[in-house]
Structures are given as structure tokens and as C-alpha cells.
Design an enzyme around this catalytic site. Structure first.
Site, PDB file in Angstrom:
ATOM      1  N   ASP A  34       4.390   9.623   9.202  1.00 40.01           N
ATOM      2  CA  ASP A  34       4.328   8.956   7.909  1.00 40.01           C
ATOM      3  C   ASP A  34       4.134   9.998   6.810  1.00 40.01           C
ATOM      4  OD1 ASP A  34       4.244   6.941   6.049  1.00 40.01           O
ATOM      5  OD2 ASP A  34       2.214   6.297   6.514  1.00 40.01           O
ATOM      6  N   GLU A  37       7.356  13.492   3.411  1.00 42.58           N
ATOM      7  CA  GLU A  37       7.955  14.285   2.345  1.00 42.58           C
ATOM      8  C   GLU A  37       6.799  14.868   1.553  1.00 42.58           C
ATOM      9  OE1 GLU A  37       8.815  11.769  -1.632  1.00 42.58           O
ATOM     10  OE2 GLU A  37      10.231  11.441  -0.029  1.00 42.58           O
TER      11      GLU A  37
END
Length: 114
Positions: A34, A37
Site C-alpha cells: 500500500d 508511490e
């Protein structure tokens, strides 16, 4: 805040070792990757991006973004350098702008080596 550069061979080795060591301590069947980025609470960097005139940080075309902000909204500077050394045969660098959307992919690839 620091973000692992998963395109780097040495980082992929480090990450795989972390996963192996964690699995030895805590039995698990899967891993939810999760927040894959670079995300932070500063737009770009605390001291600003390397070059305020960078075409990566201030491209001529910017898609519609949340709140009308820039590409560096809540992430690292687009001009930040990422390394890519494939299988350890030399290093190439590229602007984060070129790999931002592939950060999760590089994270997944690194995890698959564990």
C-alpha cells in the site's frame, strides 16, 4: 522522509532481505503493498526542488490536478533523480517525472525477489 529507489539493484537486494527476515519472524501468506508511490506532506521538498525552472517540475502542460496544484503536490520533486542499474551492470539516472507512475511496479518487482 526517504523513499527506497526500487529501480536500484542494491535496493532490490536490500528489500528482499528485509522481507526474508520479516517472514522468519512473522508467518504471513501475502503482503499488501500500500502507499506504493512516494507520498509526503510537503509539496516537493522542504528546501524546494533542485531547480524551480526545471521542465520536470514545471512542465508546459499539466493535467487537471487535485486543487489545481502542481505535479509535486504531496509527493517528491519531479526533478528528483532515480537510479536504474538493471542487473547491476552500470547505473543510469532519470528524473522521477519519468518513473513516478511506475514506482508501485518497481516496489512489486523488488518484493517478488523475496
Amino acid at each position: 522522509t526517504a523513499f527506497p529507489d526500487f529501480w536500484s539493484h542494491s535496493t532490490r537486494q536490500w528489500w528482499a532481505q528485509q522481507a526474508i527476515e520479516w517472514k522468519a519472524k512473522v508467518e504471513f501468506d501475502g503482503w499488501w503493498l500500500d502507499m506504493n508511490e512516494p507520498s509526503n506532506f510537503v509539496n516537493g521538498a522542504i528546501g524546494g526542488c533542485r531547480s524551480s525552472s526545471s521542465i520536470y517540475d514545471n512542465p508546459p502542460f499539466v493535467p487537471a490536478l487535485y486543487g489545481g496544484s502542481s505535479l509535486k503536490h504531496r509527493t517528491i520533486c519531479m526533478s528528483a533523480l532515480q537510479s536504474y542499474d538493471g542487473n547491476g551492470n552500470g547505473t543510469t539516472t532519470t528524473a522521477h517525472y519519468n518513473v513516478h507512475s511506475m514506482y508501485g511496479l518497481s516496489h512489486t518487482i523488488a518484493t517478488s525477489f523475496a
